[in-house]
Design a protein around this motif. Sequence first.
Motif, mmCIF file in Angstrom:
data_model
loop_
_atom_site.group_PDB
_atom_site.id
_atom_site.type_symbol
_atom_site.label_atom_id
_atom_site.label_comp_id
_atom_site.label_asym_id
_atom_site.label_seq_id
_atom_site.Cartn_x
_atom_site.Cartn_y
_atom_site.Cartn_z
ATOM 1 N N TYR A 36 9.887 5.668 5.074
ATOM 2 C CA TYR A 36 9.077 6.343 4.077
ATOM 3 C C TYR A 36 9.785 7.574 3.519
ATOM 4 O O TYR A 36 9.166 8.589 3.210
ATOM 5 C CB TYR A 36 7.699 6.705 4.652
ATOM 6 C CG TYR A 36 6.919 5.505 5.118
ATOM 7 C CD1 TYR A 36 6.122 4.784 4.248
ATOM 8 C CD2 TYR A 36 7.021 5.066 6.446
ATOM 9 C CE1 TYR A 36 5.423 3.662 4.664
ATOM 10 C CE2 TYR A 36 6.338 3.939 6.876
ATOM 11 C CZ TYR A 36 5.547 3.239 5.987
ATOM 12 O OH TYR A 36 4.868 2.124 6.412
ATOM 13 N N ASP A 88 7.230 10.549 2.391
ATOM 14 C CA ASP A 88 6.289 9.922 1.470
ATOM 15 C C ASP A 88 5.004 9.540 2.213
ATOM 16 O O ASP A 88 4.981 9.434 3.448
ATOM 17 C CB ASP A 88 6.896 8.664 0.842
ATOM 18 C CG ASP A 88 8.057 8.971 -0.086
ATOM 19 O OD1 ASP A 88 8.207 10.147 -0.474
ATOM 20 O OD2 ASP A 88 8.827 8.040 -0.391
ATOM 21 N N GLY A 89 3.967 9.281 1.442
ATOM 22 C CA GLY A 89 2.688 8.921 2.038
ATOM 23 C C GLY A 89 2.705 7.553 2.682
ATOM 24 O O GLY A 89 3.370 6.620 2.216
ATOM 25 N N ASP A 95 0.982 12.021 3.739
ATOM 26 C CA ASP A 95 2.403 12.342 3.701
ATOM 27 C C ASP A 95 2.707 13.516 4.623
ATOM 28 O O ASP A 95 1.835 14.011 5.341
ATOM 29 C CB ASP A 95 2.820 12.670 2.268
ATOM 30 C CG ASP A 95 2.095 13.914 1.734
ATOM 31 O OD1 ASP A 95 0.984 14.225 2.237
ATOM 32 O OD2 ASP A 95 2.639 14.569 0.833
#
Length: 782
Positions: A194, A224-225, A238
């Motif tokens: 991610y 990132d989420g 995130d």
Amino acid sequence: MTAIATLRTMLALGVATAAMTVAMTPALAQQAPPAAAPESAGTEINDAEIIVSARRRDERLIDVPVAVTAYSQADLARTQAVDLGGLQGTAPSLNIVQGRGSAASANIFIRGVGQPDALQTFDPAVGVYVDGVYLSRIQGALLSLNDVERIEVLRGPQGTLYGKNTIGGAVSIVSRKPDLERLKAEGSALYGSYNQVLLNGYVTVPLITDKLALSVAGQWDKRDGLVTDPRTGRRFNDRDGLSGRAILRAKPVDNFEVILSGDYTRQRNALTLGYPTAPLLQTSLFPAGVRTLVQPQPYGAYDFRASTSFGPDKGQRLDHWGVSLTANWDLSEAITVSSITAYRKLRPDFFIDIDASEAELGDVFVGIKQEQFSQELQLKWNTEKFSGVFGLYYLNEDVASHQEAYADDLFTFLGGPLTFTRFIDDKQNTKSYAAFGQATYKFTDRLSLTAGLRYTHEEKTYNRVTTTASSFAGLNGITFRFPDNLPAPLNTQPKASFGAWTPSVTLSFKPDDASLIYASASRGFKSGGFNGRANSLNDLTLVVNGVSQLVTRFEPETVWTYEVGAKGSFMDGKVYLSGTAFYSDYNNFQARVGGGTVGSTGVFPVLNAGKLRIWGLEGEAVVKPVRGLALRATFSYLDAKYVEFNDGRRVPPQSFSCNPTGAAITCRPAFAPPITLSLGADYNFAIGNAGNLTIGVDTRFIDKHFLSVDNRPGLTEPGYWLANALIQFDAASGKWYLRGGVKNAFDQRYRTDGQEFSSVGNIQTVYYGDPRTFTITAGFRF
């Protein structure tokens, strides 16, 4: 002179003494241990020789008659922990996760004891300390671990030495101190799933050799989420944090030391979304009725998809900083005086979609302004027969919040929607005073008795205003003021006082220098307070013994815990074993209970619901059968149950049932899994002259447990296994390393926390742990 006035006078004198002591810096001091050398994941450590300060003085782990798990830098590297949540499942009876829809809050339970409601007017049951400074709120307590020397998890009530709100235990974080002799630096860069980027840096510089040194540490964490909203494609859950700490250490003479520390944490996150587990309901005021807006699990079995009604500009912000000044003065070889002065400020602004759906039922904004000042004075002595600590403590905390609750989908009238927003402003001040002492007397070299006592007095003042804005005239403009709208004479009493004596006694016997057997009894205390969710008199009206009563506050919780334990190191440190059995008698359990009928727009009562009985067994083992190989295990069995649960709104009422229907006595305390287990192994070996390779694996099991006080079926974690692996190469020079890791290797879906607001649209939301993630790290040290 009253006891409280005496305490205040003693504290004032103590603060003045501390100020004079600091002013006399050139003439005084204490030799502090040097900062620990950097440890890799494969560092060999004799677990019995680990130094801990669980009893407010440095002792070998093997000599401390307390159920304590200690994590060194090497242990933290093995667990791949970035923040406190990385310790979940690694110590007996410990539940520590990201909590309550917030990226920065820590939900901590030890032995089934914790804080069931995250609101700032409720106190924690597990104290978090950083270099001896108590953090009053769980918001901002999910701390990063980039500059940590060690972490100590103390299980069971620590009311004598640590004071209020340690009824379940304490987590003590000890930072690395600047090295007075050598320049040292280290750093690392991590990239992972991610698009996670994690940068760590640490440097310690002697400014004046042997006299003055400075250390600076920093961390940047970006990812990132994990969760995607299928409706919009936006991502949530995130990581986006920046933290740093600077420590100035002065040792002008051999018997005096001053440490000035400052830290700052900044987070800017998207929303943290859970997943609805029950149908979300809309209520028609006329004609009366209820309909389903959102089905449970709207996207099927959880796969990191969830929705929100919040727009893209609504996220979570946190600024958290503090300074502390610690002075240690050796009056003689046997006597030391210490002062810890600290100021902290916390500013979280969180948007939280409690219902975790596109419906606007339980969407909230919570903005908190918290600051605290604390002062602790300690007199420690250590002679051949007699040792201990006496102390005074003072805390002054202000917590103000502005909250907004949005529920435009909660009500309809004649088939048309009704807007609904509630605005809340409240403020609480807490002043806490304590005097404490604990002493150990050695009858012989093997047999000793430790006894301690603490008195805590606390004063809380609380004011609250709530106002409703709605397109429905019957709801619009409704205002409730606490305490002004209470009937006389309660409307002039916004203040409450709480006090408690928290004694402890321990008998310990050392069969030899590397083993210990002990038995102890200790009392814990969690402060009382005010219902921070009261929006009308209905929230304060409870049925007590069949009679409706107006209850404006809840009383303190108390616990007596009786414990026997043993620990030992055998075969020249190749085997370390510890075991504990305990029984806890827990009274006045504080609970926010659900609003009764499913789908009703009920109330938020907070009550001292009753009594619990908790007993359990805990064990830890480290075995090093051959050089380089370490096998590790932790285990706990926990039997927690209510023997009384008084909630008169249940129909039919039952003495200790918190089952929503009242049909069966199946209620169990939340976050109290019967079994927790961890198993791990790591092997370190040389690769010729190039360096060393460490390979490590571990697995953790968390048994079935409930995620809320009300044991709703959807707010249950059925139990899960996690597996993790690590491989690390350390260059022969010791100056650089490479590490690869995987967490949750089999990509399990597991629930870590829950939100229960069944009286508001039947909200029952769960939060999940991370999916499988991979990381690779490059680091240096010199």
